[in-house]
Each structure stands twice: as C-alpha cells, then as structure tokens.
Motif scaffolding. Structure first.
Motif, mmCIF file in Angstrom:
data_model
loop_
_atom_site.group_PDB
_atom_site.id
_atom_site.type_symbol
_atom_site.label_atom_id
_atom_site.label_comp_id
_atom_site.label_asym_id
_atom_site.label_seq_id
_atom_site.Cartn_x
_atom_site.Cartn_y
_atom_site.Cartn_z
ATOM 1 N N VAL A 76 -30.378 5.148 34.488
ATOM 2 C CA VAL A 76 -31.571 4.675 33.786
ATOM 3 C C VAL A 76 -31.476 3.184 33.469
ATOM 4 C CG1 VAL A 76 -32.924 4.901 31.655
ATOM 5 C CG2 VAL A 76 -32.086 6.945 32.805
ATOM 6 N N THR A 77 -30.248 2.706 33.207
ATOM 7 C CA THR A 77 -30.079 1.326 32.736
ATOM 8 C C THR A 77 -29.341 0.408 33.717
ATOM 9 O OG1 THR A 77 -28.048 1.981 31.576
ATOM 10 C CG2 THR A 77 -30.104 2.039 30.322
ATOM 11 N N LEU A 78 -28.258 0.897 34.332
ATOM 12 C CA LEU A 78 -27.407 0.010 35.118
ATOM 13 C C LEU A 78 -28.101 -0.623 36.322
ATOM 14 C CD1 LEU A 78 -23.671 1.171 35.294
ATOM 15 C CD2 LEU A 78 -24.569 -1.113 34.902
ATOM 16 N N PRO A 79 -28.894 0.102 37.125
ATOM 17 C CA PRO A 79 -29.569 -0.554 38.255
ATOM 18 C C PRO A 79 -30.463 -1.715 37.819
ATOM 19 C CG PRO A 79 -29.639 1.822 38.542
ATOM 20 C CD PRO A 79 -29.097 1.563 37.162
ATOM 21 N N THR A 80 -31.155 -1.558 36.689
ATOM 22 C CA THR A 80 -31.990 -2.647 36.168
ATOM 23 C C THR A 80 -31.137 -3.832 35.763
ATOM 24 O OG1 THR A 80 -33.590 -1.034 35.334
ATOM 25 C CG2 THR A 80 -33.728 -3.264 34.452
ATOM 26 N N GLN A 100 -38.258 3.630 30.729
ATOM 27 C CA GLN A 100 -36.806 3.493 30.604
ATOM 28 C C GLN A 100 -36.324 3.991 29.244
ATOM 29 O OE1 GLN A 100 -34.736 -0.411 30.049
ATOM 30 N NE2 GLN A 100 -33.782 0.043 32.011
ATOM 31 N N LEU A 101 -37.015 3.586 28.180
ATOM 32 C CA LEU A 101 -36.632 4.029 26.842
ATOM 33 C C LEU A 101 -36.770 5.537 26.702
ATOM 34 C CD1 LEU A 101 -35.813 3.456 23.912
ATOM 35 C CD2 LEU A 101 -38.242 3.126 23.386
ATOM 36 N N CYS A 102 -37.862 6.091 27.232
ATOM 37 C CA CYS A 102 -38.109 7.525 27.122
ATOM 38 C C CYS A 102 -36.990 8.329 27.789
ATOM 39 C CB CYS A 102 -39.460 7.874 27.745
ATOM 40 S SG CYS A 102 -39.956 9.598 27.473
ATOM 41 N N PHE A 103 -36.630 7.966 29.019
ATOM 42 C CA PHE A 103 -35.560 8.670 29.722
ATOM 43 C C PHE A 103 -34.211 8.447 29.051
ATOM 44 C CE2 PHE A 103 -38.563 9.120 33.230
ATOM 45 C CZ PHE A 103 -38.260 10.398 33.675
ATOM 46 N N CYS A 179 -34.218 -1.741 27.602
ATOM 47 C CA CYS A 179 -35.204 -1.430 26.563
ATOM 48 C C CYS A 179 -34.640 -0.379 25.616
ATOM 49 C CB CYS A 179 -36.502 -0.927 27.202
ATOM 50 S SG CYS A 179 -37.387 -2.180 28.145
ATOM 51 N N ASP A 180 -34.472 -0.761 24.363
ATOM 52 C CA ASP A 180 -33.935 0.149 23.359
ATOM 53 C C ASP A 180 -34.720 -0.045 22.065
ATOM 54 O OD1 ASP A 180 -32.368 2.128 22.363
ATOM 55 O OD2 ASP A 180 -30.479 1.011 22.391
ATOM 56 N N ILE A 181 -34.613 0.905 21.162
ATOM 57 C CA ILE A 181 -35.429 0.885 19.946
ATOM 58 C C ILE A 181 -35.129 -0.311 19.038
ATOM 59 C CG2 ILE A 181 -35.948 2.123 17.809
ATOM 60 C CD1 ILE A 181 -35.771 4.722 19.329
#
Length: 309
Positions: A76-80, A100-103, A179-181
């Motif tokens: 979810v995060t590393l490829p970005t 991204q945040l949802c997953f 993307c994080d809260i």
C-alpha cells in the motif's frame, strides 16, 4: 465551505525525504531492497506453509495468512515511496491519497486482529492441548481469518470518510512518506477534536483491545509453562511463542505511539520514523523472526529448496 475546500485540494504533496535530497538515491536503493526482501521472505513462508504437509496446522495456517497480509500492507505504501524517490514527483491525487489511507487502516486493523488470533491459537495449544484439535478446527480457523480481514472494513471506510470530509487549508504539503491520519489532520482548517476522538476510539477497538487480549493470553500461557515439570518442556513451549511476542512488540509499540498522541504533540520527523517501523520494519523482520527461531519452518524450507534444486 467544505465542498469548496475539497474541490480546491485536488492533490497532496508528500514531502517524504525531500529534506535529504543528496540521499534520495541511496534511500531508493535501501527501500527497494527492503521491499524485495519483504516480498521474497513472506512469499517463501506462504509457499512453505502451503506445500509442506508437516506445516498444515492452525499455527502455520495463521502464519501464512499473516505473511500474505504483510505483503499487502507493505504494498500500500512502499511502491508509492519508491516512485516518489525515483521520479522526484511527490504529488498524489486526493482520491489516491484517500484510497491509500483507507487500505492502510483496513489492513492495519486486520493485522492487529490476526495477531490476537495467533495469540489465542498459542493459548489453546499450550493451555488446553487435549481440546486443541476440536477448538481450532479448520472451519474455526477460516472463520477467524475471514473475521480478522473483514471486521474493520466498514469502520475504516467511515474513518477515512471523516478525515477527507474535513475542510483543508491552502497548503497541500504532507510532511510524511505516505497518506496517514496525523499529517492530514495538521492540514485541516477546522476543529479536529471530534476526529481525533474518533481516532482514539478506533485505536482502542482495533489496537488496544487486541493488544490486551494478547497480553491476557500470554499471562495464561506463561503461567501454564511455569508449571511444566521439565525445563525442556518449558523451553519448547515458550519457543513456539517467542517469535510472535517479538512481532507484537514491534508492531503494536510503534502503532500505539503514533495514533495515541494528540495532533499538537506529534512531530513530522518522529511520525515518519514510527510509521516506517509498523509499515516496513515489522514486515521485513517477520520472515526472519519466524524462520530463524522455528525449526519446523527451517526444515521445511531446506526440504523445499532441495526438491526444487
């Protein structure tokens, strides 16, 4: 006003490691190696738990699912992050950021629940060995895994909707690697106390409660192990749990610190480091911890490699 702000913000800028421009090539190489090791290591665990008949037990069924979850969670995060480091284009669309945040939240919640399920499995195996085949039958194991994956979906979708319904200010720069809260709340123009409260509630449901259940399981496990007559029996019983304990400390420690702090107390650099722990470090060390400390996995891997060779 909310609608206007949402249409103005069409994309976010992930600052990531932009303050270290001379090291971005080096960081790309490091993160690429980490991602490959996560894919290969967890992939091998999935393969060996499927192929080796000696590992067709509830414990390894959960471990295989946990490894698959780790691959999904990291992807979810590393490829970005790798794309941003390689292209130096740090923009991410509003929709892509929300997805991204949802997953990230769904898979993170699933990981907490699955770790609690794995602790319960060890509790039944050690504290109620005679009833273990009946309590942890295949149907129950499948139901527990499905429940871990799906329970948080509606809650995390609602949490994501809450965050992205906020009116954002003119600045679209997220001082984070994904993307994080916490970094998103810093960009909000309105009062975020209600959202922060909901974050604490969700964290209590999907982080603290599973963690408490894990602690409760291990208190009973340790009590039972302490009563075993032989030191060899104690060592064997504890060795089946030690790997899981290490993973729990890594994941829950960093995730709890990140999501339990108020927005005003959070630091961008600290959030980055902590987020890397629960999104990258734990998935990377998961195969190492479980394989190096588990004779059954090592023997099955050796047999699998010999057959393939």
């Amino acid at each position: 006003m909310v609608g206007t702000n949402l249409t103005n913000i069409v994309e976010f800028i992930l600052l990531g490691f932009s303050d270290l421009p001379n090291f971005e090539g080096f960081l790309f190489g490091i993160f690429l190696m980490i991602y490959m090791s996560i894919l290969i290591g967890n992939g091998l665990i999935i393969l060996v738990t499927k192929v080796s008949r000696s590992l067709h037990t509830p414990m390894y069924f959960f471990l295989g699912n946990f490894s698959f979850l780790e691959i999904c969670y990291t992807s979810v995060t590393l490829p970005t992050m790798l794309t941003n480091l390689w292209t130096h284009d740090r923009s991410i669309s509003f929709l892509a950021c929300a997805i991204q945040l949802c997953f990230l939240l769904i898979l993170g919640g699933a990981e907490c629940l699955l770790l609690a399920v794995m602790a319960y499995d060890r509790y039944v195996a050690i504290c109620k060995p005679l009833y273990y085949p009946f309590i942890m039958n295949h149907q129950v194991c499948v139901q527990l895994v499905i429940g871990s994956w799906t329970t948080g979906i509606p809650v995390m979708i609602g949490q994501t909707y809450q965050v992205f319904s906020l009116p954002f200010c003119d600045s679209s720069k997220l001082n984070h690697v994904f993307c994080d809260i916490p970094p998103l709340l810093k960009l909000a123009c309105s009062d975020t106390s209600v959202i922060e409260l909901s974050v604490y509630v969700v964290a209590a449901l999907f982080v603290m409660i599973p963690f408490i259940l894990i602690i409760r399981s291990y208190v009973k496990i340790i009590t039972t192990i302490w009563k075993l007559p032989s030191n060899m029996g104690k060592y064997k019983a504890f060795s089946t749990c030690s790997s899981h304990i290490i993973v729990v400390i890594f994941f829950f420690g960093s995730a709890t610190i990140t999501y339990s702090r108020p927005k005003s107390d959070s630091s961008g650099e600290t959030d980055k480091i902590l987020s890397l722990f629960y999104t990258i470090v734990t998935p990377m060390f998961n195969p190492i911890i479980y394989s190096l400390r588990n004779k059954d996995v090592i023997d099955s891997l050796k047999h699998l490699l010999q057959v393939k060779w």
